[in-house]
Design an enzyme around this catalytic site. Structure first.
Site, short mmCIF file in Angstrom:
data_model
loop_
_atom_site.label_atom_id
_atom_site.label_comp_id
_atom_site.label_asym_id
_atom_site.label_seq_id
_atom_site.Cartn_x
_atom_site.Cartn_y
_atom_site.Cartn_z
N CYS A 92 0.80 -1.22 0.00
CA CYS A 92 0.00 0.00 0.00
C CYS A 92 0.84 1.29 0.00
O CYS A 92 1.43 1.62 -1.01
CB CYS A 92 -0.99 -0.04 1.16
SG CYS A 92 -2.36 1.09 0.92
N ARG A 126 -12.40 6.45 -0.30
CA ARG A 126 -11.43 5.38 -0.07
C ARG A 126 -11.95 4.07 -0.65
O ARG A 126 -13.16 3.82 -0.67
CB ARG A 126 -11.16 5.22 1.44
CG ARG A 126 -10.61 6.47 2.09
CD ARG A 126 -10.13 6.20 3.49
NE ARG A 126 -8.93 5.37 3.50
CZ ARG A 126 -7.70 5.82 3.25
NH1 ARG A 126 -7.50 7.08 2.97
NH2 ARG A 126 -6.68 5.00 3.29
N HIS A 191 -3.44 -5.61 2.49
CA HIS A 191 -3.07 -5.62 3.91
C HIS A 191 -3.69 -6.86 4.54
O HIS A 191 -4.17 -7.75 3.86
CB HIS A 191 -3.70 -4.41 4.62
CG HIS A 191 -3.10 -3.10 4.31
ND1 HIS A 191 -1.92 -2.67 4.86
CD2 HIS A 191 -3.55 -2.07 3.56
CE1 HIS A 191 -1.69 -1.44 4.45
NE2 HIS A 191 -2.65 -1.05 3.66
N1 GLN Z 1 -2.06 6.92 2.14
C1 GLN Z 1 -2.23 5.93 1.18
C2 GLN Z 1 -3.63 5.86 0.58
O1 GLN Z 1 -4.62 6.06 1.28
C3 GLN Z 1 -1.78 4.61 1.74
C4 GLN Z 1 -2.68 4.04 2.81
C5 GLN Z 1 -2.26 2.67 3.27
O2 GLN Z 1 -1.08 2.33 3.33
N2 GLN Z 1 -3.23 1.88 3.66
O3 GLN Z 1 -3.75 5.60 -0.59
#
Ligand code: GLN
Length: 243
Positions: A92, A126, A191
């Site tokens: 990520c 998101r 993740h």
């Molecule tokens: N900040 C990044 C995004 O939201 C990475 C987030 C993360 O590592 N989960 O795309």
């Protein structure tokens, strides 16, 4: 001795990412393969010629900004090591930093390492949820399962994705690609953490890292009872056939 390095364990470690390290260590130990872990923090020097597998986890935009500052001073070393076969697993936020840039929500850009041809731009909402991805590992089709939570949309240039999205969003929720694969570098949005639920990938990474050391070892299979159970739960939830 297999040498694992966790870069920025205090900055880039979201949603259990450190679990990936624990899995790599434990799967080596179960097979009697000597393994060591080195944690490298902001500003701390590391000789990448002395590392077989480098791990970078995910992080908030703020943590990514700090890591990006330090990473820029390591760009030439990293490029050299990657061309010489260093195995890298980047998740990520760590994955995003390997590309050209990450355009932040509300403007502004975090420069990436430019190690691999892709860029990332934050989107309006998101991308969150369980995800399943079809990949080819060592010539065999496998399904990776995990959990994603990112605002960044990653667009690949002239490079191959890690796999094809079966369920979930992946790189950008549009083109069906997930992650990136370049030499021995694996970048992904998964993740959860990734490796406890995907032992085939964990072993693939261990194999590549052993090969970097000039060792060809046939890894004895492990029982993987709980790993298979975890996969079953997720695949069922995603309405995919259990493997
Ligand atoms: N900040 C990044 C995004 O939201 C990475 C987030 C993360 O590592 N989960 O795309």
């Amino acid at each position: 001795m297999l040498r694992i390095c966790h870069l920025y364990p205090d900055l880039l470690n979201l949603y259990g990412d450190r679990g990936n390290i624990l899995v790599l260590l434990q799967r080596c130990r179960w097979r009697g393969i000597p393994v060591s872990l080195r944690e490298v923090r902001y500003g701390e020097p590391v000789d990448l010629a002395e590392v077989d597998l480098l791990f970078l986890g995910g992080g908030s935009d703020q943590a990514q900004r700090i890591a990006a500052e330090d990473l820029s001073s390591r760009a030439a070393d990293l490029r050299d090591a990657v061309e010489k076969g260093l195995v890298v697993l980047a998740i990520c936020g760590g994955y995003q930093l390997l590309g050209h840039y990450y355009r932040l929500p509300g403007g502004g850009e975090l420069p990436g390492l430019g190690l691999i041809d892709f860029c990332t731009e934050a989107g309006p909402e998101r991308l969150i949820g369980d995800i399943a991805v079809e990949v080819i590992l060592g010539g065999r089709k496998q399904i990776l399962c995990g959990f994603e939570n990112h605002s960044g949309r990653t667009y690949l240039g002239q490079v191959k994705p890690l796999g094809r999205v079966l369920r979930g969003f992946g790189n950008n929720g549009r083109d069906g690609t997930e992650g990136v694969r370049y030499r021995n570098v694996f970048g992904t949005y998964l993740h959860g953490p990734l490796l406890p639920k995907n032992p085939a990938l964990a072993d693939h990474l261990i194999n590549l890292a052993l090969q970097r050391r000039g060792l060809r070892v046939v890894l004895p299979p492990l029982r993987d009872f709980w790993e298979k159970e975890a996969r079953r739960v997720i695949l069922r939830r995603l309405h995919l056939p259990e493997q």
